[in-house]
Design a protein around this motif. Sequence first.
Motif, PDB file in Angstrom:
ATOM      1  N   VAL A  95       0.857  -1.183   0.000  1.00  0.00           N
ATOM      2  CA  VAL A  95       0.000   0.000   0.000  1.00  0.00           C
ATOM      3  C   VAL A  95       0.895   1.236   0.000  1.00  0.00           C
ATOM      4  N   GLN A  96       0.641   2.112  -0.970  1.00  0.00           N
ATOM      5  CA  GLN A  96       1.435   3.333  -1.107  1.00  0.00           C
ATOM      6  C   GLN A  96       0.522   4.550  -0.980  1.00  0.00           C
ATOM      7  N   THR A  97       1.075   5.635  -0.453  1.00  0.00           N
ATOM      8  CA  THR A  97       0.308   6.877  -0.379  1.00  0.00           C
ATOM      9  C   THR A  97       0.405   7.601  -1.710  1.00  0.00           C
ATOM     10  N   VAL A  98      -0.624   8.385  -2.003  1.00  0.00           N
ATOM     11  CA  VAL A  98      -0.676   9.168  -3.229  1.00  0.00           C
ATOM     12  C   VAL A  98      -0.437  10.625  -2.850  1.00  0.00           C
ATOM     13  N   PRO A  99       0.389  11.343  -3.612  1.00  0.00           N
ATOM     14  CA  PRO A  99       0.574  12.764  -3.311  1.00  0.00           C
ATOM     15  C   PRO A  99      -0.770  13.502  -3.324  1.00  0.00           C
ATOM     16  N   GLY A 100      -1.001  14.306  -2.330  1.00  0.00           N
ATOM     17  CA  GLY A 100      -2.275  15.014  -2.222  1.00  0.00           C
ATOM     18  C   GLY A 100      -3.310  14.255  -1.409  1.00  0.00           C
ATOM     19  N   GLY A 101      -3.000  13.033  -1.025  1.00  0.00           N
ATOM     20  CA  GLY A 101      -3.904  12.225  -0.201  1.00  0.00           C
ATOM     21  C   GLY A 101      -4.537  11.102  -0.974  1.00  0.00           C
ATOM     22  N   GLY A 102      -4.567   9.944  -0.386  1.00  0.00           N
ATOM     23  CA  GLY A 102      -5.148   8.761  -1.000  1.00  0.00           C
ATOM     24  C   GLY A 102      -4.209   7.576  -0.886  1.00  0.00           C
ATOM     25  N   TRP A 103      -4.653   6.453  -1.407  1.00  0.00           N
ATOM     26  CA  TRP A 103      -3.899   5.210  -1.333  1.00  0.00           C
ATOM     27  C   TRP A 103      -3.916   4.511  -2.687  1.00  0.00           C
ATOM     28  N   THR A 104      -2.951   3.658  -2.906  1.00  0.00           N
ATOM     29  CA  THR A 104      -2.923   2.808  -4.087  1.00  0.00           C
ATOM     30  C   THR A 104      -2.332   1.450  -3.717  1.00  0.00           C
ATOM     31  N   LEU A 105      -2.795   0.415  -4.401  1.00  0.00           N
ATOM     32  CA  LEU A 105      -2.318  -0.952  -4.167  1.00  0.00           C
ATOM     33  C   LEU A 105      -2.362  -1.705  -5.478  1.00  0.00           C
ATOM     34  N   THR A 106      -1.281  -2.386  -5.800  1.00  0.00           N
ATOM     35  CA  THR A 106      -1.213  -3.236  -6.985  1.00  0.00           C
ATOM     36  C   THR A 106      -0.664  -4.580  -6.563  1.00  0.00           C
ATOM     37  N   GLY A 107      -1.297  -5.649  -7.046  1.00  0.00           N
ATOM     38  CA  GLY A 107      -0.834  -6.992  -6.712  1.00  0.00           C
ATOM     39  C   GLY A 107      -1.663  -8.041  -7.426  1.00  0.00           C
ATOM     40  N   PRO A 108      -1.334  -9.300  -7.226  1.00  0.00           N
ATOM     41  CA  PRO A 108      -2.081 -10.373  -7.886  1.00  0.00           C
ATOM     42  C   PRO A 108      -3.368 -10.714  -7.128  1.00  0.00           C
ATOM     43  N   ALA A 109      -4.343 -11.227  -7.877  1.00  0.00           N
ATOM     44  CA  ALA A 109      -5.601 -11.695  -7.285  1.00  0.00           C
ATOM     45  C   ALA A 109      -5.858 -13.116  -7.757  1.00  0.00           C
ATOM     46  N   ASP A 110      -6.183 -14.005  -6.826  1.00  0.00           N
ATOM     47  CA  ASP A 110      -6.542 -15.385  -7.163  1.00  0.00           C
ATOM     48  C   ASP A 110      -7.976 -15.427  -7.655  1.00  0.00           C
ATOM     49  N   ILE A 111      -8.193 -16.131  -8.774  1.00  0.00           N
ATOM     50  CA  ILE A 111      -9.531 -16.299  -9.321  1.00  0.00           C
ATOM     51  C   ILE A 111      -9.918 -17.756  -9.140  1.00  0.00           C
ATOM     52  N   SER A 112     -11.090 -17.970  -8.551  1.00  0.00           N
ATOM     53  CA  SER A 112     -11.574 -19.332  -8.325  1.00  0.00           C
ATOM     54  C   SER A 112     -13.080 -19.363  -8.547  1.00  0.00           C
ATOM     55  N   ILE A 113     -13.610 -20.578  -8.624  1.00  0.00           N
ATOM     56  CA  ILE A 113     -15.055 -20.744  -8.714  1.00  0.00           C
ATOM     57  C   ILE A 113     -15.602 -20.635  -7.299  1.00  0.00           C
ATOM     58  N   GLN A 114     -16.641 -19.837  -7.148  1.00  0.00           N
ATOM     59  CA  GLN A 114     -17.196 -19.602  -5.816  1.00  0.00           C
ATOM     60  C   GLN A 114     -17.625 -20.921  -5.172  1.00  0.00           C
TER      61      GLN A 114
END
Length: 154
Positions: free
Chosen positions: A104-123
């Motif tokens: 999780v990174q802060t954004v200049p001026g306020g806010g957050w950002t997150l980049t990463g992998p997501a697992d996809i599965s059948i519910q």
Amino acid sequence: MSELTSPKRHGNVGRTLLWVAILLSVLLLGFVTALSIRSNPYYSDARANGISKFEFLEECREGIREAEQLTALRGVLQQGGQLQPGQNLHAEIAATPSELVRNVQTVPGGGWTLTGPADISIQGQTAVLGQLGAQCAYDKAQRRTVAQLQLPGQ
């Protein structure tokens, strides 16, 4: 004279030691609390970033589960015969809590950002079909979190 009212009994010393023990316990508890708050990985400046880091992560997880790209991917998988009618896809960020906090990174001026992998599965199933890139961003000015998945070929 009874043993409880004996003039040789020193009840005040015991009472004083009890209060000293209670005071030391309260001081120790305060110290441990202050130390744990300072080392809390979810601690963040909610005023500067709009929401706390913990709230951002919760909104990001919820947004990934409801991302529009899951509907498009579901249609593709049903056409390919890999997903039966009536089955739904489930997306979950595929990072440990410590990795999430680090990413999780802060954004200049306020806010957050997150980049990463997501697992996809059948519910309802535990087997993972694959992983897609996931992105979340909180815009302090608009006061909302946007989450999206990166489909293959995009």
